[in-house]
Write a protein that holds these residues in place. Structure first.
Motif, mmCIF file in Angstrom:
data_model
loop_
_atom_site.group_PDB
_atom_site.id
_atom_site.type_symbol
_atom_site.label_atom_id
_atom_site.label_comp_id
_atom_site.label_asym_id
_atom_site.label_seq_id
_atom_site.Cartn_x
_atom_site.Cartn_y
_atom_site.Cartn_z
ATOM 1 N N UNK A 19 -1.877 -14.230 4.937
ATOM 2 C CA UNK A 19 -2.271 -14.203 3.526
ATOM 3 C C UNK A 19 -3.570 -13.420 3.407
ATOM 4 N N UNK A 20 -3.576 -12.469 2.490
ATOM 5 C CA UNK A 20 -4.742 -11.622 2.269
ATOM 6 C C UNK A 20 -5.360 -12.022 0.936
ATOM 7 N N UNK A 21 -6.633 -12.405 0.950
ATOM 8 C CA UNK A 21 -7.332 -12.838 -0.268
ATOM 9 C C UNK A 21 -8.261 -11.747 -0.749
ATOM 10 N N UNK A 22 -8.107 -11.370 -2.029
ATOM 11 C CA UNK A 22 -8.908 -10.297 -2.632
ATOM 12 C C UNK A 22 -9.860 -10.896 -3.650
ATOM 13 N N UNK A 23 -11.135 -10.555 -3.506
ATOM 14 C CA UNK A 23 -12.160 -10.971 -4.457
ATOM 15 C C UNK A 23 -13.099 -9.810 -4.731
ATOM 16 N N UNK A 24 -13.353 -9.542 -6.005
ATOM 17 C CA UNK A 24 -14.289 -8.496 -6.421
ATOM 18 C C UNK A 24 -13.966 -7.152 -5.769
ATOM 19 N N UNK A 25 -12.687 -6.857 -5.671
ATOM 20 C CA UNK A 25 -12.275 -5.548 -5.168
ATOM 21 C C UNK A 25 -12.319 -5.398 -3.664
ATOM 22 N N UNK A 26 -12.617 -6.469 -2.941
ATOM 23 C CA UNK A 26 -12.686 -6.409 -1.486
ATOM 24 C C UNK A 26 -11.775 -7.466 -0.855
ATOM 25 N N UNK A 27 -11.474 -7.258 0.413
ATOM 26 C CA UNK A 27 -10.683 -8.236 1.151
ATOM 27 C C UNK A 27 -11.639 -9.325 1.643
ATOM 28 N N UNK A 28 -11.563 -10.478 1.003
ATOM 29 C CA UNK A 28 -12.499 -11.559 1.310
ATOM 30 C C UNK A 28 -12.086 -12.319 2.564
ATOM 31 N N UNK A 29 -10.750 -12.434 2.766
ATOM 32 C CA UNK A 29 -10.289 -13.227 3.899
ATOM 33 C C UNK A 29 -8.881 -12.811 4.284
ATOM 34 N N UNK A 30 -8.584 -12.891 5.584
ATOM 35 C CA UNK A 30 -7.226 -12.682 6.081
ATOM 36 C C UNK A 30 -6.853 -13.897 6.927
ATOM 37 N N UNK A 31 -5.854 -14.642 6.487
ATOM 38 C CA UNK A 31 -5.396 -15.830 7.218
ATOM 39 C C UNK A 31 -4.074 -15.522 7.900
ATOM 40 N N UNK A 32 -4.011 -15.798 9.179
ATOM 41 C CA UNK A 32 -2.773 -15.589 9.926
ATOM 42 C C UNK A 32 -1.820 -16.762 9.729
ATOM 43 N N UNK A 33 -0.505 -16.448 9.707
ATOM 44 C CA UNK A 33 0.529 -17.476 9.686
ATOM 45 C C UNK A 33 0.649 -18.188 8.358
ATOM 46 N N UNK A 34 1.536 -19.186 8.363
ATOM 47 C CA UNK A 34 1.631 -20.060 7.207
ATOM 48 C C UNK A 34 2.395 -19.515 6.023
ATOM 49 N N UNK A 35 3.355 -18.627 6.226
ATOM 50 C CA UNK A 35 4.149 -18.129 5.106
ATOM 51 C C UNK A 35 5.210 -19.160 4.743
ATOM 52 N N UNK A 36 5.191 -19.672 3.526
ATOM 53 C CA UNK A 36 6.215 -20.650 3.133
ATOM 54 C C UNK A 36 7.597 -20.007 3.050
ATOM 55 N N UNK A 297 -7.350 -2.396 5.723
ATOM 56 C CA UNK A 297 -6.820 -3.757 5.752
ATOM 57 C C UNK A 297 -7.564 -4.652 6.737
ATOM 58 N N UNK A 298 -8.878 -4.529 6.758
ATOM 59 C CA UNK A 298 -9.722 -5.408 7.575
ATOM 60 C C UNK A 298 -10.586 -6.254 6.641
ATOM 61 N N UNK A 299 -10.943 -7.413 7.095
ATOM 62 C CA UNK A 299 -11.789 -8.282 6.277
ATOM 63 C C UNK A 299 -13.095 -7.562 5.931
ATOM 64 N N UNK A 300 -13.475 -7.606 4.662
ATOM 65 C CA UNK A 300 -14.667 -6.930 4.180
ATOM 66 C C UNK A 300 -14.412 -5.528 3.677
ATOM 67 N N UNK A 301 -13.216 -4.966 3.978
ATOM 68 C CA UNK A 301 -12.870 -3.619 3.489
ATOM 69 C C UNK A 301 -12.589 -3.643 1.985
ATOM 70 N N UNK A 302 -12.680 -2.475 1.337
ATOM 71 C CA UNK A 302 -12.139 -2.378 -0.026
ATOM 72 C C UNK A 302 -10.672 -2.812 -0.018
ATOM 73 N N UNK A 303 -10.268 -3.539 -1.054
ATOM 74 C CA UNK A 303 -8.889 -4.040 -1.127
ATOM 75 C C UNK A 303 -7.977 -2.919 -1.611
ATOM 76 N N UNK A 304 -7.736 -1.981 -0.699
ATOM 77 C CA UNK A 304 -6.899 -0.822 -0.982
ATOM 78 C C UNK A 304 -5.777 -0.800 0.043
ATOM 79 N N UNK A 305 -4.548 -0.951 -0.432
ATOM 80 C CA UNK A 305 -3.410 -1.019 0.476
ATOM 81 C C UNK A 305 -2.129 -0.823 -0.325
ATOM 82 N N UNK A 306 -1.010 -0.717 0.389
ATOM 83 C CA UNK A 306 0.286 -0.621 -0.275
ATOM 84 C C UNK A 306 1.192 -1.732 0.224
ATOM 85 N N UNK A 307 2.170 -2.075 -0.592
ATOM 86 C CA UNK A 307 3.147 -3.091 -0.257
ATOM 87 C C UNK A 307 4.511 -2.412 -0.180
ATOM 88 N N UNK A 308 5.154 -2.516 0.974
ATOM 89 C CA UNK A 308 6.454 -1.864 1.190
ATOM 90 C C UNK A 308 7.471 -2.894 1.633
#
Length: 555
Positions: A19-36, A297-308
């Protein structure tokens, strides 16, 4: 906001659920696992693609419209050389591109054009000059990221003082220098690289590409409108993944609305190249080479990415997110790219657009060329899909002449100075377009952007050129009973239209060109390079017919 899926980590070269958490235009946190669990598959989240060398003007779109189309293909940024508009308007043109780019939620890295004009001297006429003093000022600016392609490679090899001062200004400010050196190998390639030049997008053979990398320069593999080099250069992706990037250079609107860098990535995946090597070239290397922080796609990076939907060769871009804002979604019509725009940014009186166009209409007498049976004539041999032209000398036989089509096997090519009244058009002969009953003309003619025309007789050519002049720039095709055009009032290069409207008009224009005998895929793009003296072998400028391999004036 949270995004869940299979996260493609290009730094650690692994894919994991998270799970990738975006706050204020940045990647605030990346949590591994846990996809329902859910019925539909989870998508893949991956860094977006970067076009590592492009002239936006060649799309005929202004930068903010270019951005709107680009994000639909998963492109999150471009390394843009405003060389085309700079040759028309100088630094004013560069500033126009930067202002337009700021209207969009997109990543632009604009360079300072290094060769305005491309060669200078008595070779050709353009609309402005950017000298070493101008480059020094541009290199000091935060909104300029690099010194754009150094096209005057003979000047680099000769140690020309003005050229070396430009390169030194970039190096002093810690900014990369892009190259342009078709055909250079061995000692000359080493010498070119030693001057401080770090990339080249003009390699068209594997030998050139390997020579470039051996000299310490990155190869930018090009798949564009008029030049396509992937087929020759793709082994470099596996051989030297850290030294390869991808680009389009010049992309036609018809092609651009369908695909961009995503098409090269798909092709490389289909060819069996390693996913991580491909993403290294498409996403990672451009950011590292040009010192960019656009996000990997690293924690603290600008939240810029694509979904495919998959990471296989037939992936589809579902969404594009730039600095936390979803700017494209395949499920809806995204308005994010337009938040800073008004209708006046797209429509308006052409008088409000920057331009430099003073040419006067011409007559058939102005382009008369006395071709006699038996005479030896230098012929430009054009090939669809290539910037390089052949140089042939033909003995003009009597069978080449008739009342309606004076040359049969060849057409007449004219290049006409758009920047000065009273200039005399330059006339030559060209083979390869196949036009039998009409003419095409345009104010897009790399790199000086004088008017260029190819046609089957003088009457058609004059009609086409004079319509370009009447519009203040544009593309025209004429036949015996019809005339079609695309006005380009912004520097004679771009239009205040949407990308899809330009693509539709371009499609119509291409069909009209086919109707007069030319079956080239991109006739206007190919014609635009017939006046470019920094590409071999024979070219026509507004002043000379030139052997551009040996840099010798023929007439």
């Amino acid at each position: 906001m949270d995004y869940q899926g299979h996260i493609v980590d290009v730094v650690s070269r692994e894919i994991f659920d998270g799970t990738l958490t975006v706050e204020d235009g940045k990647i605030a946190e990346i949590k591994r696992g846990g996809l329902p669990e859910r019925e539909r598959p989870y998508p893949y989240l991956t860094p977006g693609f970067i076009d590592s060398h492009v002239h936006i003007e060649s799309s005929m779109m202004v930068p903010h419209e270019f951005a709107r189309i680009a994000v639909s293909h998963g492109t999150i940024g471009v390394i843009a050389d405003p060389h085309e508009i700079a040759n028309v308007l100088g630094v004013e043109g560069v500033d126009y591109m930067i202002r337009s780019g700021r209207m969009a939620q997109f990543n632009f890295c604009f360079g300072a054009p290094s060769c305005v004009p491309a060669l200078g001297g008595d070779v050709e006429t353009n609309g402005a000059t950017i000298d070493a003093e101008d480059i020094e000022k541009l290199m000091a600016r935060q909104d300029i990221g690099f010194l754009a392609e150094m096209m005057n490679y003979p000047g680099v090899l000769a140690g020309d003082g003005e050229i070396m001062r430009k390169i030194e200004a970039a190096r002093r400010h810690g900014k990369p220098v892009d190259g342009h050196a078709p055909g250079l190998t061995g000692h000359q390639r080493d010498q070119y690289a030693a001057a401080g030049i770090t990339t080249d997008h003009e390699c068209s053979t594997l030998e050139e590409g390997r020579s470039c990398i051996k000299a310490g320069m990155k190869v930018i593999i090009r798949e564009g409108g008029a030049a396509r080099d992937y087929e020759q250069l793709n082994p470099l992706i596996a051989e030297s993944p850290d030294m390869v990037m991808l680009c389009t250079d010049d992309c036609h609107p018809e092609d651009f609305v369908r695909e961009h860098i995503n098409a090269i990535v798909m092709r490389a995946l289909a060819d069996g190249y390693d996913l991580w090597d491909i993403l290294q070239a498409a996403c990672v290397n451009p950011q590292r080479h040009y010192h960019l922080d656009w996000g990997l796609l690293q924690q603290g990076d600008p939240a810029t990415f694509i979904i495919v939907d998959t990471v296989g060769p037939h992936f589809k871009v579902q969404s594009t997110v730039i600095r936390g804002m979803e700017v494209y979604s395949y499920n809806s019509s995204s308005l994010a790219m337009y938040l800073q725009l008004t209708a006046s940014d797209y429509k308006g009186d052409h008088q409000d657009y920057p331009n430099n166009f003073v040419a006067a209409p011409i007559t058939e007498d102005d382009i008369f060329y006395n071709i006699k049976p038996g005479a030896a004539e230098h012929i430009i041999n054009a090939t669809d899909g290539s910037l390089v032209t052949g140089h042939e000398v033909w003995r003009m036989g009597a069978s080449m002449f008739s009342d309606t089509h004076p040359w049969l096997e060849v057409e007449k090519i004219v290049v006409y100075n758009r920047y000065q009244r009273g200039a005399k058009p330059m006339v030559g002969l060209i083979h390869g377009f196949g036009i039998t009953n009409g003419a095409i003309a345009g104010s897009v003619a790399h790199d000086c952007h004088n008017i260029v025309a190819v046609g089957s007789n003088d009457g058609y050519i004059v009609r086409a050129i004079n319509r370009v002049i009447e519009m203040g720039g544009g593309l025209v095709v004429v036949s015996a009973d019809e005339e079609n055009d695309i006005p380009l009032p912004i520097a004679g290069l771009m239009a205040p239209l949407t990308g899809h409207e330009l693509a539709f008009r371009s499609m119509i224009m291409r069909q009209k060109v086919h109707d007069i005998g030319c079956m080239m895929k991109d006739p206007f793009i190919t014609m635009a390079f017939m006046a470019l003296p920094v590409i071999p072998n024979l070219k026509l400028t507004d002043r000379h017919l030139m052997d551009t391999k040996n840099m010798e004036i023929i007439r």
